[in-house]
Design an enzyme around this catalytic site. Structure first.
Site, PDB file in Angstrom:
ATOM      1  N   CYS A   2     -54.331   8.864 -39.024  1.00  0.00           N
ATOM      2  CA  CYS A   2     -54.181   9.420 -40.363  1.00  0.00           C
ATOM      3  C   CYS A   2     -54.649  10.870 -40.367  1.00  0.00           C
ATOM      4  CB  CYS A   2     -54.939   8.665 -41.441  1.00  0.00           C
ATOM      5  SG  CYS A   2     -54.392   6.979 -41.669  1.00  0.00           S
ATOM      6  N   ARG A  27     -51.369  12.476 -35.696  1.00  0.00           N
ATOM      7  CA  ARG A  27     -52.417  11.497 -35.991  1.00  0.00           C
ATOM      8  C   ARG A  27     -51.863  10.221 -36.607  1.00  0.00           C
ATOM      9  NH1 ARG A  27     -57.479  13.870 -35.966  1.00  0.00           N
ATOM     10  NH2 ARG A  27     -58.287  12.141 -37.176  1.00  0.00           N
ATOM     11  N   TRP A  73     -51.299   6.453 -40.445  1.00  0.00           N
ATOM     12  CA  TRP A  73     -51.163   5.453 -39.383  1.00  0.00           C
ATOM     13  C   TRP A  73     -51.677   4.160 -40.000  1.00  0.00           C
ATOM     14  CZ3 TRP A  73     -54.042   1.994 -36.474  1.00  0.00           C
ATOM     15  CH2 TRP A  73     -53.438   1.540 -35.289  1.00  0.00           C
ATOM     16  N   ASN A  99     -58.788   8.493 -44.511  1.00  0.00           N
ATOM     17  CA  ASN A  99     -58.601   8.153 -43.100  1.00  0.00           C
ATOM     18  C   ASN A  99     -59.770   7.256 -42.725  1.00  0.00           C
ATOM     19  OD1 ASN A  99     -58.319   8.121 -40.305  1.00  0.00           O
ATOM     20  ND2 ASN A  99     -59.147  10.181 -40.044  1.00  0.00           N
ATOM     21  N   GLY A 100     -59.485   6.080 -42.166  1.00  0.00           N
ATOM     22  CA  GLY A 100     -60.565   5.168 -41.782  1.00  0.00           C
ATOM     23  C   GLY A 100     -60.291   3.768 -42.301  1.00  0.00           C
ATOM     24  N   GLU A 485     -52.221   5.223 -14.875  1.00  0.00           N
ATOM     25  CA  GLU A 485     -51.847   6.278 -15.821  1.00  0.00           C
ATOM     26  C   GLU A 485     -50.319   6.451 -15.866  1.00  0.00           C
ATOM     27  OE1 GLU A 485     -53.194   7.668 -18.161  1.00  0.00           O
ATOM     28  OE2 GLU A 485     -52.108   9.518 -18.518  1.00  0.00           O
ATOM     29  N   LYS A 489     -48.005   5.986 -19.210  1.00  0.00           N
ATOM     30  CA  LYS A 489     -47.062   6.997 -19.725  1.00  0.00           C
ATOM     31  C   LYS A 489     -45.717   6.341 -20.021  1.00  0.00           C
ATOM     32  CE  LYS A 489     -49.465   9.112 -20.436  1.00  0.00           C
ATOM     33  NZ  LYS A 489     -50.663   9.302 -20.866  1.00  0.00           N
ATOM     34  N   GLU A 492     -45.882   3.888 -23.043  1.00  0.00           N
ATOM     35  CA  GLU A 492     -46.155   4.585 -24.310  1.00  0.00           C
ATOM     36  C   GLU A 492     -44.908   5.235 -24.889  1.00  0.00           C
ATOM     37  OE1 GLU A 492     -50.521   6.624 -24.541  1.00  0.00           O
ATOM     38  OE2 GLU A 492     -49.269   7.338 -22.923  1.00  0.00           O
ATOM     39  N   HIS A 508     -51.300 -11.212  -5.605  1.00  0.00           N
ATOM     40  CA  HIS A 508     -51.957 -12.276  -6.370  1.00  0.00           C
ATOM     41  C   HIS A 508     -51.301 -12.511  -7.722  1.00  0.00           C
ATOM     42  CE1 HIS A 508     -54.963 -12.414  -3.284  1.00  0.00           C
ATOM     43  NE2 HIS A 508     -55.138 -11.105  -3.390  1.00  0.00           N
ATOM     44  N   LYS A 607     -52.503   9.729 -31.890  1.00  0.00           N
ATOM     45  CA  LYS A 607     -53.199  10.494 -30.862  1.00  0.00           C
ATOM     46  C   LYS A 607     -54.707  10.293 -30.931  1.00  0.00           C
ATOM     47  CE  LYS A 607     -53.131  14.261 -28.028  1.00  0.00           C
ATOM     48  NZ  LYS A 607     -52.862  13.421 -26.870  1.00  0.00           N
TER      49      LYS A 607
HETATM   50  C1  G6P Z   1     -54.986   7.068 -28.043  1.00  0.00           C
HETATM   51  C2  G6P Z   1     -54.050   8.109 -27.466  1.00  0.00           C
HETATM   52  C3  G6P Z   1     -54.233   8.166 -25.942  1.00  0.00           C
HETATM   53  C4  G6P Z   1     -55.683   8.429 -25.602  1.00  0.00           C
HETATM   54  C5  G6P Z   1     -56.616   7.408 -26.259  1.00  0.00           C
HETATM   55  C6  G6P Z   1     -58.072   7.824 -26.130  1.00  0.00           C
HETATM   56  O1  G6P Z   1     -54.597   5.804 -27.643  1.00  0.00           O
HETATM   57  O2  G6P Z   1     -52.709   7.801 -27.792  1.00  0.00           O
HETATM   58  O3  G6P Z   1     -53.418   9.198 -25.423  1.00  0.00           O
HETATM   59  O4  G6P Z   1     -55.844   8.374 -24.222  1.00  0.00           O
HETATM   60  O5  G6P Z   1     -56.343   7.328 -27.659  1.00  0.00           O
HETATM   61  O6  G6P Z   1     -58.246   9.009 -26.859  1.00  0.00           O
HETATM   62  P1  G6P Z   1     -59.376  10.060 -26.576  1.00  0.00           P
HETATM   63  O7  G6P Z   1     -59.156  11.122 -27.614  1.00  0.00           O
HETATM   64  O8  G6P Z   1     -60.680   9.351 -26.776  1.00  0.00           O
HETATM   65  O9  G6P Z   1     -59.219  10.553 -25.202  1.00  0.00           O
END
Ligand code: G6P
Length: 612
Positions: A2, A27, A73, A99-100, A485, A489, A492, A508, A607
């Protein structure tokens, strides 16, 4: 999670709100809305993106000099028009953006229902705005500010809010607990936002609110106090961010821009921290605390998502070279699982935003239990950066694409510097080897450039696999976190199911998934595990999996064994994660684009996750 923006001053508020929301859209993007105060208080809101809100208000009177906006969000209540913010109290005295999460909203709502309140939405936010109105209407001598503070004193949970009371025009009330809020100070005007990005077009002077702060903002004055009405002194900070950081430039997406920025952001992150002769590393933010870190019995990294993967690189590096025991914890588990902590532990929170609710809560718990707490954050002035005993900033610049790319490589760069410095100070590696690794790190930006120029080839490979239903990513050693990672990607941004595995673990379980439809991406750069991972490639090949291998340039041995090669330059294995992740970022990016996905704002994600 948010985005909130607010303005009070002499300018037309609409462009400030709409541009602010566009900048905060990373956000959350389930719905958007705004309230503008002119002769009356008007609320416009709708499901969808900020662009939908712009269309929605196209024919409306949007004039005014005071207003608040929100991009959502969804937590409580599905994304729809009704649940979009701002929310208005039943009698219309207040509008509020939030927000929250109000955790005790059900209990508060049931009290308000008994008092005759009715609700238009399924949100916890509407409960809060009605609670404010309840105090405003029913308690003796209560103005808007007192009503807000009384309501907040009843709230359990996290909030960043901005409120307008229609009876007290020329005033915004903002408050925070858990969710970030920044106030921008202009001349005869104030801005409020979830982060500084909507503010920097107008002023670089900001105040970061602390938890429990309530700000009473008039055009010409700002007062900060606690929820309990105690005065709070504030500190004005200068924001170091440029408008160019917030624009895509010639790139089609922020994610692509950020991938291509990595030679610079990696260099920005180590520049000034490596001595010119490449013989030493200086981490200024940790100087005072370094003796304590050296004596730590254990280092515990906490983080979420991509930051957790960077932490895992840290575990491998620190244990390998500095020989200090390391644990890597999901912040969301760590905070609730009653871990054993002592004052000999150093807990390091890794977070791009510095605001992730779980990471922040885990950090606070570690602090309460006496551990030394450090931060590796990208956003300057963020909550984690402010609450830690010391830390190191990654200098990745503003990252807007929801899928993290340049923040990851900046985190890994900081972690590599930290691990090498520790190893050297503990006498675990020789000065010569230390210098060799520093030089290897300093060569990374040029090597990243040489991978980026190969993007047409990576795009061609991506085209072959864009219709995959599922994908496996395998890696070993320093490159195991890179496999995780890479798979994150892909899932996501392309919504293809993807899993990362330690290659040796594949047999396994995951190997049961391998057939002639499954792309298996193997991170197989030359290192001490190379022979082992080649065996894993053979195991996949024997079951007809399609293998895409990330290999060291010149590794012709694998050419006939795999379907596609993505080459990276030769480097020392300790710094290879910084190279191996680049083709995987591009691979995921191109697949997502070819599938027509919204790369910068993937569905359901945000994000900055400021709720648990
Ligand atoms: C969200 C974002 C990710 C990020 C994660 C942790 O899920 O979409 O890209 O890695 O939060 O966020 P931070 O700001 O704590 O690295």
């Amino acid at each position: 999670m948010c985005g909130i923006v607010g303005y009070i001053g002499d300018k037309n508020v609409y462009p400030i709100l709409i541009q602010g929301l566009q900048r905060l859209e990373y956000r959350g993007y389930d719905s958007a809305g705004m309230a503008i105060y002119n002769s009356s208080l008007k609320v416009y809101k709708c499901k969808g993106r900020v662009a939908d809100l712009e269309k929605h208000v196209a024919a409306e009177d949007i004039s005014g000099h005071i207003g608040i906006g929100h991009t959502r969000w969804a937590t409580h209540g599905e994304p729809n028009d009704r649940n979009a913010h701002p929310h208005t109290s039943m009698a219309g005295h207040f509008v509020l953006v939030h927000n929250g999460i109000i955790e005790n909203y059900a209990e508060l709502k049931s009290d308000l229902l008994k008092k005759g309140y009715t609700f238009q939405s399924d949100t916890d936010t509407e409960v809060l705005v009605n609670l404010i109105e309840y105090f405003y209407e029913n308690a003796e001598g209560v103005n808007a500010e007192i009503a807000v503070r009384l309501a907040l004193s009843k709230v359990v949970g996290a909030f960043g809010i901005v409120v307008i009371c229609k009876d007290e025009k020329n005033q915004l009330i903002a408050a925070r607990k858990g969710s970030p809020l920044v106030i921008g100070i202009g001349r005869g005007e104030y801005f409020v936002a979830s982060d500084a990005t909507p503010i920097i077009s107008y002023t670089d002077s900001v105040i970061y609110l602390n938890d429990h702060d309530v700000a009473i903002i008039n055009k010409d004055s700002l007062t900060l106090k606690t929820v309990e009405n105690n005065p709070v002194a504030f500190k004005i900070t200068k924001v170091d961010m440029s408008i160019g950081d917030l624009e895509k430039g010639d790139f089609e997406h922020f994610m692509l821009k950020e991938i291509f920025e990595q030679p610079k952001t990696i260099e920005d992150t180590f520049r000034g921290r490596i001595t010119p002769d490449h013989t030493d590393i200086v981490l200024g933010g940790l100087l005072d605390i370094f003796p304590k870190i050296m004596n730590a019995k254990r280092i515990i990294f906490i983080g979420c998502g991509t930051s957790w993967h960077a932490a895992l690189v840290g575990e491998y590096l620190i244990e390998e070279y500095a020989r200090i025991p390391v644990e890597v914890e999901y912040a969301s588990e760590f905070r609730y699982r009653n871990p054993v902590l002592t004052s000999d532990d150093v807990v390091i929170a890794i977070s791009q935003s510095g605001e992730t609710a779980d990471t922040l809560a885990a950090l606070r718990m570690a602090k309460e239990q006496g551990a030394t707490i450090l931060g590796i954050c990208n956003v300057v002035g963020s909550s984690i950066a402010r609450e830690t005993d010391a830390g190191v900033y990654t200098h990745a610049g503003v990252e807007i694409g929801v899928a993290s790319t340049k923040a990851f490589t900046a985190q890994v760069t900081v972690i590599t510097l930290f691990a090498l410095k520790l190893a050297k100070e503990k006498g675990r590696i020789s000065p010569e080897f230390y210098a060799t690794l520093i030089s290897e790190l300093s060569e990374i930006p040029e090597k990243v450039k040489s991978i980026l120029v190969k993007h047409p080839h990576i795009k061609e490979v991506a085209a072959k696999y864009k219709d995959a239903f599922s994908a496996l990513y395998l890696g070993r050693g320093f490159l195991f976190p890179v496999a995780l990672e890479g798979s994150l990607k892909l899932k996501e941004i392309s919504y293809i199911h993807a899993e990362g595995f330690a290659a040796g673990e594949m047999k396994h379980g995951a190997i049961a998934l391998v057939d002639d439809n499954l792309p298996v991406i193997v991170v197989a750069a030359k290192d001490q595990y190379y022979e082992k991972i080649v065996s894993n490639i053979q195991e996949v090949k024997a079951r007809k999996g399609n293998i895409i291998a990330v290999v060291t340039e010149g590794d012709d041995g694998l050419k006939n064994m795999v379907n596609d090669l993505l080459e990276i330059p030769k480097s020392h294995p300790a710094v290879s994660p910084l190279l191996a992740v680049i083709p995987l970022q591009l691979f995921a990016y191109y697949i997502a684009v070819m599938r027509g996905c919204d790369v910068d704002q993937p569905r359901n994600l945000a994000k900055s996750v400021t709720v648990e």
